[in-house]
Design a protein around this motif. Structure first.
Motif, PDB file in Angstrom:
ATOM      1  N   ILE A   1      15.498 -35.983  20.356  1.00  0.00           N
ATOM      2  CA  ILE A   1      15.666 -37.205  21.134  1.00  0.00           C
ATOM      3  C   ILE A   1      14.866 -38.347  20.515  1.00  0.00           C
ATOM      4  O   ILE A   1      13.846 -38.135  19.857  1.00  0.00           O
ATOM      5  CB  ILE A   1      15.232 -37.000  22.605  1.00  0.00           C
ATOM      6  N   THR A   2      15.385 -39.548  20.702  1.00  0.00           N
ATOM      7  CA  THR A   2      14.723 -40.740  20.153  1.00  0.00           C
ATOM      8  C   THR A   2      14.226 -41.666  21.248  1.00  0.00           C
ATOM      9  O   THR A   2      13.562 -42.665  20.954  1.00  0.00           O
ATOM     10  CB  THR A   2      15.691 -41.520  19.248  1.00  0.00           C
ATOM     11  N   GLU A   3      14.550 -41.363  22.503  1.00  0.00           N
ATOM     12  CA  GLU A   3      14.113 -42.172  23.638  1.00  0.00           C
ATOM     13  C   GLU A   3      13.623 -41.265  24.759  1.00  0.00           C
ATOM     14  O   GLU A   3      14.049 -40.115  24.880  1.00  0.00           O
ATOM     15  CB  GLU A   3      15.259 -43.051  24.154  1.00  0.00           C
ATOM     16  N   VAL A   4      12.735 -41.797  25.555  1.00  0.00           N
ATOM     17  CA  VAL A   4      12.156 -41.045  26.661  1.00  0.00           C
ATOM     18  C   VAL A   4      12.339 -41.842  27.948  1.00  0.00           C
ATOM     19  O   VAL A   4      12.211 -43.075  27.948  1.00  0.00           O
ATOM     20  CB  VAL A   4      10.661 -40.763  26.414  1.00  0.00           C
ATOM     21  N   ILE A   5      12.646 -41.138  29.026  1.00  0.00           N
ATOM     22  CA  ILE A   5      12.782 -41.767  30.341  1.00  0.00           C
ATOM     23  C   ILE A   5      11.537 -41.460  31.164  1.00  0.00           C
ATOM     24  O   ILE A   5      11.184 -40.287  31.352  1.00  0.00           O
ATOM     25  CB  ILE A   5      14.033 -41.250  31.077  1.00  0.00           C
TER      26      ILE A   5
ATOM     27  N   VAL B   1      -0.305 -50.759  32.093  1.00  0.00           N
ATOM     28  CA  VAL B   1       0.082 -51.425  33.339  1.00  0.00           C
ATOM     29  C   VAL B   1       1.259 -52.392  33.174  1.00  0.00           C
ATOM     30  O   VAL B   1       2.177 -52.383  34.017  1.00  0.00           O
ATOM     31  CB  VAL B   1      -1.125 -52.138  33.973  1.00  0.00           C
ATOM     32  N   PRO B   2       1.315 -53.265  32.152  1.00  0.00           N
ATOM     33  CA  PRO B   2       2.489 -54.154  32.037  1.00  0.00           C
ATOM     34  C   PRO B   2       3.809 -53.389  31.969  1.00  0.00           C
ATOM     35  O   PRO B   2       4.801 -53.803  32.576  1.00  0.00           O
ATOM     36  CB  PRO B   2       2.208 -54.916  30.731  1.00  0.00           C
ATOM     37  N   ARG B   3       3.814 -52.275  31.241  1.00  0.00           N
ATOM     38  CA  ARG B   3       5.020 -51.450  31.175  1.00  0.00           C
ATOM     39  C   ARG B   3       5.336 -50.856  32.545  1.00  0.00           C
ATOM     40  O   ARG B   3       6.500 -50.804  32.964  1.00  0.00           O
ATOM     41  CB  ARG B   3       4.798 -50.330  30.156  1.00  0.00           C
TER      42      ARG B   3
ATOM     43  N   LEU C   1      10.095 -52.813  38.662  1.00  0.00           N
ATOM     44  CA  LEU C   1      11.059 -53.851  39.050  1.00  0.00           C
ATOM     45  C   LEU C   1      12.472 -53.531  38.594  1.00  0.00           C
ATOM     46  O   LEU C   1      13.442 -53.922  39.239  1.00  0.00           O
ATOM     47  CB  LEU C   1      10.632 -55.200  38.472  1.00  0.00           C
ATOM     48  N   PHE C   2      12.595 -52.831  37.460  1.00  0.00           N
ATOM     49  CA  PHE C   2      13.909 -52.573  36.884  1.00  0.00           C
ATOM     50  C   PHE C   2      14.187 -51.077  36.848  1.00  0.00           C
ATOM     51  O   PHE C   2      13.280 -50.258  36.663  1.00  0.00           O
ATOM     52  CB  PHE C   2      14.005 -53.162  35.473  1.00  0.00           C
ATOM     53  N   SER C   3      15.465 -50.736  37.010  1.00  0.00           N
ATOM     54  CA  SER C   3      15.851 -49.319  37.056  1.00  0.00           C
ATOM     55  C   SER C   3      15.836 -48.671  35.683  1.00  0.00           C
ATOM     56  O   SER C   3      15.725 -47.449  35.569  1.00  0.00           O
ATOM     57  CB  SER C   3      17.255 -49.186  37.674  1.00  0.00           C
ATOM     58  N   CYS C   4      15.965 -49.455  34.622  1.00  0.00           N
ATOM     59  CA  CYS C   4      15.959 -48.906  33.262  1.00  0.00           C
ATOM     60  C   CYS C   4      14.528 -48.631  32.825  1.00  0.00           C
ATOM     61  O   CYS C   4      13.743 -49.557  32.590  1.00  0.00           O
ATOM     62  CB  CYS C   4      16.630 -49.892  32.303  1.00  0.00           C
ATOM     63  N   ARG C   5      14.199 -47.355  32.745  1.00  0.00           N
ATOM     64  CA  ARG C   5      12.827 -46.962  32.402  1.00  0.00           C
ATOM     65  C   ARG C   5      12.782 -46.201  31.080  1.00  0.00           C
ATOM     66  O   ARG C   5      12.041 -45.247  30.911  1.00  0.00           O
ATOM     67  CB  ARG C   5      12.233 -46.103  33.517  1.00  0.00           C
TER      68      ARG C   5
END
Length: 309
Positions: free
Chosen positions: A7-11, A76-78, A84-88
């Motif tokens: 995998i190249t991305e993590v949720i 914290v910024p992340r 706020l957004f559903s895409c994590r």
């Protein structure tokens, strides 16, 4: 054998899928983050601009505030964006960068607390030798040693033992924390967990032991050599550092050595809140409330700003 897909991305699953809960957490963590940034920046500015505070103790405190600033700003910024957004989704590169920075800053803070304890030991137990043993050239070298040593202990072994993430790309966490990320490894993680536990045990136990020894010597020296009227003043210079030490080692040891720490993802997640978010906020408050010089400098700075306005 089961096929494994790199995998190249993590949720990051975060805390909740409920929008109302996430909004409430957003404002809570935003408030904490603003206090953290304001407090640590204020400490750094006061120490840099006030000549009276240009002494080793405040030089180390300035380093501590810088570490707390970076520590909190890495995660914290992340977190606020994810609330706020559903895409994590976070890329492996960004996840690795976040992981390494948090490891580095946390390890450096641990070593720096030992250096601050040593400074208090020399100041109280050997006051006549303090100008020589804690001269600026020595302070700079000790601080550089702390930063380099932390990199060699916490980052270098990770670079020698890279892991490849496979199949499951979900982490039950709000950030890329080492114990959470390593569970996505393709192969057996027993050796990795054993290495993490061994390094954490040695790198935490040794500094903690040195701090305890320093304060045992301080207590013994104060009780023997200083009259009762001067004991409270001597101990007062150590109370802030002791509070920060208790806060740091209490939360970190709970995470790494608490019950089922290697397997309880919820415990890892909620322990991380204290040492990544809450602790960087409390450290400047502890030093501001307990330190007379810092309080006076803050009052003067506020008065000057008020006068300018």
């Amino acid at each position: 054998m089961e096929n494994q897909t790199v995998i190249t991305e993590v949720i990051l699953l975060g805390f909740s899928k409920d929008p109302k809960i996430n909004i409430a957490l957003f404002f809570l963590f935003l408030t904490i983050y603003l206090i953290t940034i304001t407090g640590n920046c204020l400490i750094i500015c006061i120490i840099l601009t006030n000549v009276r505070l240009h002494v080793p103790m405040y030089f180390f405190l300035c380093n501590l505030s810088f570490i707390d600033f970076c520590y909190s700003s890495t995660a914290v910024p992340r977190l606020l964006s994810d609330l706020l957004f559903s895409c994590r989704i976070i890329s492996n590169v960004a996840c690795g960068a976040q992981l390494y920075v948090i490891l580095f800053m946390g390890g450096t803070e641990c070593q720096l607390l030992v250096l601050m304890a040593y400074d208090r030991y020399i100041a109280i137990c050997r006051p006549l030798h303090y100008p020589v043993q804690m001269r600026w050239s020595v302070c700079y070298r000790l601080t550089a040693f702390v930063w380099i040593c932390s990199f060699m202990i916490y980052i270098f072994p990770s670079l020698l033992m890279p892991i490849t993430l496979c199949n499951r790309n979900q982490i039950n966490h709000f950030m890329c924390e080492l114990l959470a990320v390593i569970k996505l490894s393709c192969g057996d993680i027993y050796l990795n967990e054993l290495t993490i536990f061994s390094i954490s045990f040695i790198s935490l136990l040794l500094p903690f032991s040195l701090i305890i020894i320093s304060y045992l010597c301080i207590i013994s020296s104060v009780l023997k050599l200083i009259r009762s009227t001067g004991r409270s003043k001597a101990f007062s210079t150590c109370t802030s550092h002791l509070a920060v030490v208790a806060l740091y080692f209490g939360t970190v040891m709970l995470m790494y050595f608490g019950p089922s720490s290697m397997y309880s993802t919820d415990q890892e997640k909620y322990s991380s809140i204290f040492y990544v978010i809450v602790s960087p906020m409390l450290n400047p408050l502890i030093y501001s409330l307990n330190n007379r010089d810092v309080k006076e400098s803050i009052k003067k700075l506020i008065a000057n700003l008020t006068h300018m306005c």
